[in-house]
Design a protein around this motif. Structure first.
Motif, mmCIF file in Angstrom:
data_model
loop_
_atom_site.group_PDB
_atom_site.id
_atom_site.type_symbol
_atom_site.label_atom_id
_atom_site.label_comp_id
_atom_site.label_asym_id
_atom_site.label_seq_id
_atom_site.Cartn_x
_atom_site.Cartn_y
_atom_site.Cartn_z
ATOM 1 N N ASP A 60 0.812 -1.216 0.000
ATOM 2 C CA ASP A 60 0.000 0.000 0.000
ATOM 3 C C ASP A 60 0.847 1.268 0.000
ATOM 4 O O ASP A 60 0.310 2.367 -0.106
ATOM 5 N N GLY A 61 2.160 1.116 0.158
ATOM 6 C CA GLY A 61 3.030 2.291 0.219
ATOM 7 C C GLY A 61 2.879 3.056 1.527
ATOM 8 O O GLY A 61 3.099 4.255 1.576
ATOM 9 N N ALA A 62 2.527 2.341 2.595
ATOM 10 C CA ALA A 62 2.234 2.988 3.870
ATOM 11 C C ALA A 62 3.357 2.839 4.899
ATOM 12 O O ALA A 62 3.131 3.072 6.079
ATOM 13 N N LEU A 63 4.539 2.477 4.470
ATOM 14 C CA LEU A 63 5.655 2.302 5.406
ATOM 15 C C LEU A 63 6.572 3.515 5.408
ATOM 16 O O LEU A 63 6.657 4.258 4.430
ATOM 17 N N SER A 64 7.280 3.662 6.505
ATOM 18 C CA SER A 64 8.311 4.702 6.567
ATOM 19 C C SER A 64 9.416 4.337 5.574
ATOM 20 O O SER A 64 9.560 3.181 5.173
ATOM 21 N N GLU A 65 10.199 5.324 5.213
ATOM 22 C CA GLU A 65 11.291 5.075 4.261
ATOM 23 C C GLU A 65 12.288 4.043 4.783
ATOM 24 O O GLU A 65 12.686 3.138 4.031
ATOM 25 N N PRO A 66 12.706 4.101 6.062
ATOM 26 C CA PRO A 66 13.639 3.063 6.544
ATOM 27 C C PRO A 66 13.052 1.655 6.478
ATOM 28 O O PRO A 66 13.749 0.703 6.127
ATOM 29 N N ALA A 67 11.769 1.503 6.798
ATOM 30 C CA ALA A 67 11.137 0.182 6.727
ATOM 31 C C ALA A 67 11.064 -0.285 5.283
ATOM 32 O O ALA A 67 11.325 -1.458 4.987
ATOM 33 N N LYS A 68 10.722 0.616 4.369
ATOM 34 C CA LYS A 68 10.658 0.268 2.946
ATOM 35 C C LYS A 68 12.024 -0.180 2.438
ATOM 36 O O LYS A 68 12.133 -1.170 1.720
ATOM 37 N N VAL A 69 13.060 0.529 2.826
ATOM 38 C CA VAL A 69 14.419 0.181 2.408
ATOM 39 C C VAL A 69 14.792 -1.208 2.931
ATOM 40 O O VAL A 69 15.362 -2.027 2.196
ATOM 41 N N ALA A 70 14.450 -1.486 4.187
ATOM 42 C CA ALA A 70 14.770 -2.799 4.762
ATOM 43 C C ALA A 70 14.033 -3.912 4.018
ATOM 44 O O ALA A 70 14.607 -4.967 3.732
ATOM 45 N N ILE A 71 12.790 -3.670 3.678
ATOM 46 C CA ILE A 71 12.021 -4.685 2.959
ATOM 47 C C ILE A 71 12.546 -4.847 1.538
ATOM 48 O O ILE A 71 12.688 -5.966 1.048
ATOM 49 N N ASP A 72 12.848 -3.749 0.877
ATOM 50 C CA ASP A 72 13.423 -3.833 -0.467
ATOM 51 C C ASP A 72 14.717 -4.648 -0.449
ATOM 52 O O ASP A 72 14.949 -5.463 -1.344
ATOM 53 N N ARG A 73 15.523 -4.434 0.576
ATOM 54 C CA ARG A 73 16.779 -5.181 0.702
ATOM 55 C C ARG A 73 16.465 -6.669 0.869
ATOM 56 O O ARG A 73 17.086 -7.516 0.214
ATOM 57 N N HIS A 74 15.512 -6.989 1.730
ATOM 58 C CA HIS A 74 15.147 -8.394 1.941
ATOM 59 C C HIS A 74 14.627 -9.013 0.647
ATOM 60 O O HIS A 74 15.014 -10.128 0.292
ATOM 61 N N LEU A 75 13.762 -8.300 -0.062
ATOM 62 C CA LEU A 75 13.213 -8.842 -1.310
ATOM 63 C C LEU A 75 14.302 -9.054 -2.357
ATOM 64 O O LEU A 75 14.187 -9.941 -3.201
ATOM 65 N N GLY A 76 15.336 -8.238 -2.308
ATOM 66 C CA GLY A 76 16.451 -8.408 -3.230
ATOM 67 C C GLY A 76 17.300 -9.627 -2.925
ATOM 68 O O GLY A 76 18.015 -10.133 -3.796
ATOM 69 N N GLU A 77 17.194 -10.113 -1.692
ATOM 70 C CA GLU A 77 18.006 -11.248 -1.264
ATOM 71 C C GLU A 77 17.218 -12.552 -1.143
ATOM 72 O O GLU A 77 17.816 -13.620 -1.056
#
Length: 76
Positions: free
Chosen positions: A15-32
């Motif tokens: 939904d795009g409802a996360l803070s930027e740090p949380a989004k970055v952490a999730i993007d990193r996880h999805l990349g791995e």
């Protein structure tokens, strides 16, 4: 971030409802993590499909009929 932690934030992420740090952490996880990346892709497809469906209006009085039915005592 673990797979279990990521799943807790799945809907907010999509939904795009996360803070930027949380989004970055999730993007990193999805990349791995191929499994979580596939899950995110599948959820995005479902959200897209749902958004493409025509809007339906419930029949007039449906909410009243449902509330009347669930407020009756159970038979037995």
């Amino acid at each position: 971030m673990t797979c279990e932690e990521w799943r807790l934030f799945l809907q907010d992420y999509l939904d795009g409802a996360l803070s930027e740090p949380a989004k970055v952490a999730i993007d990193r996880h999805l990349g791995e993590c191929d499994g979580c990346f596939a899950d995110a892709r599948a959820h995005r497809r479902v959200l897209w499909w749902l958004s493409e469906q025509p809007g339906l209006r419930p029949p007039e009085g449906l909410a009243d009929r449902v509330m009347a039915r669930i407020s009756r005592p159970a038979p037995g």
